[in-house]
Write a protein that holds these residues in place. Structure first.
Motif, mmCIF file in Angstrom:
data_model
loop_
_atom_site.group_PDB
_atom_site.id
_atom_site.type_symbol
_atom_site.label_atom_id
_atom_site.label_comp_id
_atom_site.label_asym_id
_atom_site.label_seq_id
_atom_site.Cartn_x
_atom_site.Cartn_y
_atom_site.Cartn_z
ATOM 1 N N LEU A 96 -8.330 86.737 9.925
ATOM 2 C CA LEU A 96 -8.368 87.980 10.698
ATOM 3 C C LEU A 96 -7.270 88.009 11.751
ATOM 4 C CD1 LEU A 96 -12.174 88.626 11.374
ATOM 5 C CD2 LEU A 96 -10.726 89.617 9.592
ATOM 6 N N ARG A 97 -7.125 86.926 12.474
ATOM 7 C CA ARG A 97 -6.133 86.895 13.569
ATOM 8 C C ARG A 97 -4.728 87.203 13.067
ATOM 9 N NH1 ARG A 97 -8.726 81.879 15.741
ATOM 10 N NH2 ARG A 97 -9.959 82.492 17.546
ATOM 11 N N ASN A 98 -4.417 86.688 11.907
ATOM 12 C CA ASN A 98 -3.047 86.828 11.405
ATOM 13 C C ASN A 98 -2.827 88.077 10.573
ATOM 14 O OD1 ASN A 98 -1.404 84.192 12.033
ATOM 15 N ND2 ASN A 98 -3.471 83.509 11.509
ATOM 16 N N LEU A 146 -1.800 94.407 8.498
ATOM 17 C CA LEU A 146 -2.379 95.498 7.701
ATOM 18 C C LEU A 146 -2.384 96.801 8.485
ATOM 19 C CD1 LEU A 146 -5.478 93.775 6.012
ATOM 20 C CD2 LEU A 146 -3.171 94.076 5.088
ATOM 21 N N GLY A 147 -2.530 96.690 9.807
ATOM 22 C CA GLY A 147 -2.555 97.885 10.645
ATOM 23 C C GLY A 147 -1.236 98.635 10.668
ATOM 24 N N ARG A 148 -0.148 97.987 10.258
ATOM 25 C CA ARG A 148 1.139 98.684 10.176
ATOM 26 C C ARG A 148 1.238 99.569 8.943
ATOM 27 N NH1 ARG A 148 5.079 93.463 11.378
ATOM 28 N NH2 ARG A 148 4.181 92.887 13.411
ATOM 29 N N ALA A 149 0.407 99.276 7.933
ATOM 30 C CA ALA A 149 0.487 100.011 6.668
ATOM 31 C C ALA A 149 -0.629 101.035 6.511
ATOM 32 C CB ALA A 149 0.438 99.023 5.494
ATOM 33 N N PHE A 150 -1.758 100.818 7.180
ATOM 34 C CA PHE A 150 -2.924 101.679 7.007
ATOM 35 C C PHE A 150 -3.460 102.147 8.356
ATOM 36 C CE2 PHE A 150 -3.291 98.401 3.561
ATOM 37 C CZ PHE A 150 -2.963 99.227 2.493
ATOM 38 N N VAL A 159 -3.528 85.518 -4.034
ATOM 39 C CA VAL A 159 -2.793 85.814 -2.800
ATOM 40 C C VAL A 159 -3.011 84.639 -1.849
ATOM 41 C CG1 VAL A 159 -2.501 87.369 -0.842
ATOM 42 C CG2 VAL A 159 -3.102 88.308 -3.091
ATOM 43 N N TYR A 160 -1.987 83.820 -1.680
ATOM 44 C CA TYR A 160 -2.099 82.657 -0.796
ATOM 45 C C TYR A 160 -2.239 83.080 0.662
ATOM 46 C CZ TYR A 160 -0.476 79.483 -4.517
ATOM 47 O OH TYR A 160 -0.357 78.747 -5.661
ATOM 48 N N HIS A 161 -2.871 82.216 1.459
ATOM 49 C CA HIS A 161 -2.843 82.384 2.903
ATOM 50 C C HIS A 161 -1.449 82.042 3.420
ATOM 51 C CE1 HIS A 161 -6.955 83.324 3.128
ATOM 52 N NE2 HIS A 161 -7.473 82.119 3.252
ATOM 53 N N ARG A 193 4.107 87.533 3.874
ATOM 54 C CA ARG A 193 4.007 87.594 2.418
ATOM 55 C C ARG A 193 2.561 87.871 1.995
ATOM 56 N NH1 ARG A 193 6.118 83.037 1.505
ATOM 57 N NH2 ARG A 193 8.235 83.811 1.299
ATOM 58 N N THR A 194 1.614 87.222 2.658
ATOM 59 C CA THR A 194 0.196 87.461 2.372
ATOM 60 C C THR A 194 -0.152 88.928 2.598
ATOM 61 O OG1 THR A 194 -0.343 85.211 3.075
ATOM 62 C CG2 THR A 194 -2.158 86.788 2.968
ATOM 63 N N ALA A 195 0.333 89.471 3.711
ATOM 64 C CA ALA A 195 0.038 90.870 4.034
ATOM 65 C C ALA A 195 0.643 91.822 3.014
ATOM 66 C CB ALA A 195 0.557 91.196 5.433
ATOM 67 N N ALA A 196 1.883 91.574 2.604
ATOM 68 C CA ALA A 196 2.545 92.461 1.638
ATOM 69 C C ALA A 196 1.773 92.511 0.325
ATOM 70 C CB ALA A 196 3.980 91.991 1.402
ATOM 71 N N LEU A 197 1.323 91.357 -0.152
ATOM 72 C CA LEU A 197 0.567 91.317 -1.405
ATOM 73 C C LEU A 197 -0.802 91.970 -1.239
ATOM 74 C CD1 LEU A 197 1.464 87.683 -2.546
ATOM 75 C CD2 LEU A 197 2.295 89.835 -3.532
ATOM 76 N N THR A 198 -1.430 91.755 -0.091
ATOM 77 C CA THR A 198 -2.742 92.360 0.161
ATOM 78 C C THR A 198 -2.635 93.872 0.249
ATOM 79 O OG1 THR A 198 -3.441 90.370 1.352
ATOM 80 C CG2 THR A 198 -4.723 92.369 1.714
#
Length: 372
Positions: free
Chosen positions: A25-27, A32-36, A173-175, A357-362
């Motif tokens: 969550l912290r990371n 994610l908030g930049r995309a949604f 999707v790796y951490h 990278r994790t965020a982009a894939l998510t």
């Protein structure tokens, strides 16, 4: 020109209260908030942890009462969370903790639990708990639009557990690893003979093997000291570890630090000489990547996802073999050229993991779910 409004996503974070779930969550939430248009639902006992993060990132926080685990998964997730999603107009519900709403519309789940742990438990109460988790996870997976796993091993283990050959909804999707984890400055030497283990304490973490390995090493390395940083989530198991320390005569060589804040964990990595991760079952293992990024050589088991995550940048030992674990730790203690080589390999391997990278894939997975 008309600009489309960002997709509205509700993150069901009610289970993310410790360990890797909190790290996630912290990371990830700010990214994610930049995309949604991101909304986050938590229970009241998570507000102190998640509230400032959401405020800083401009995310909308929704707080629901703290209920029992059973009431949370059967009522809050199945009724309260879907109703909240409908009320705010969320297109997707993302549950980063194995299960979420069964009838929650477009649902995405992150599969993190290691179901192999059920074979390690002899206590019937724990076996019943894991059976319930397994059944609920299956129901959530059957109805979700997309599911992510945190390693290829986790994906294979999940499919095997439920008797599946494959499923197109499942993706790896790796951490990532945070920027706080880095080697110490040149003027801050590590503490010789300091072993470090970072993990909440429960049965699958296999600390008894590490303690026996320490007892084997102590006669030849009398200054050796082990620090264990992690919350005692299984008090009975933790009490057994303390009793084992006394039995082995190493109580003075082991410090149980309890849960520590992220900043202190990062400092512990930079202070220690060797990081040891004796776990039996892991779907990923965030501390492995954090340690490698901190420039500390790693000794871990060759089980589950560990070899996949370290990618040849750690010394491996069979999970129940304390003699082999002691041998690998001893190699690093006695051969500083090997120590430096493994530290360098770890830094190189850690560079392959990032939260960006994790965020982009998510983000891509959540958008796919929204389009289904």
């Amino acid at each position: 020109m008309i600009v489309a409004a960002p997709l509205k996503v509700l993150v069901n974070a009610v289970h993310s209260k410790s360990g890797g779930g909190v790290t996630y969550l912290r990371n990830l939430l700010p990214l994610l908030g930049r995309a949604f248009e991101l909304h986050v639902v938590v229970q009241a006992d998570q507000v102190e942890m998640v509230g400032p993060l959401c405020a800083q990132a401009g995310l909308t926080l929704h707080v629901i009462p703290v209920w029992s685990k059973l009431a949370t998964v059967l009522v809050q997730e199945q009724v309260v969370v879907p109703l909240l999603a409908r009320r705010i107009g969320a297109v997707v519900i993302f549950s980063p903790a194995n299960y979420g709403p069964v009838l929650g519309g477009r649902s995405v789940i992150l599969l993190r639990n290691a179901f192999e742990v059920t074979t390690l438990e002899e206590r019937w109460s724990k076996r019943a708990y894991w059976l319930a988790v397994k059944l609920l996870t299956w129901a959530c997976f059957k109805t979700c639009r997309r599911a992510m796993v945190v390693s290829a091993h986790a994906g294979r283990a999940f499919l095997k557990t439920f008797g599946l050959a494959d499923d197109s909804r499942l993706g790896v999707v790796y951490h990532g690893v945070g920027r706080a984890f880095h080697p110490p400055a040149e003027d801050r030497p590590r503490i010789p003979g300091r072993l470090l283990a970072v993990s909440d304490i429960y049965v699958q973490k296999n600390f008894e093997t590490l303690l026996r390995a320490l007892a084997r090493l102590r006669p030849g390395h009398p200054g050796l000291h082990l620090q264990i940083a992690g919350r005692e989530l299984d008090p009975g198991y933790a009490a057994g570890l303390r009793a084992l320390c006394a039995e082995l005569g190493i109580a003075d060589a082991v410090t149980f630090l309890g849960g520590q804040p992220p900043q202190r964990i990062a400092e512990l990595y930079r202070e220690a000489d060797i990081f040891v991760f004796p776990s039996l079952v892991e779907t990923f293992g965030n501390p492995l990547v954090e340690a490698m990024a901190s420039g500390i050589p790693v000794v871990c088991t060759d089980a589950a996802a560990m070899p996949e995550v370290v990618g040849g940048a750690a010394l491996l030992a069979p999970p129940r073999d304390d003699a082999a674990m002691a041998h690998q730790i001893g190699r690093l203690l006695d051969d500083r050229d090997l120590w430096r080589a493994m530290a360098a390999k770890g830094l190189e391997r850690a560079a392959a993991f990032s939260w960006d990278r994790t965020a982009a894939l998510t983000i891509a997975v959540l958008r796919q779910a929204a389009e289904d």
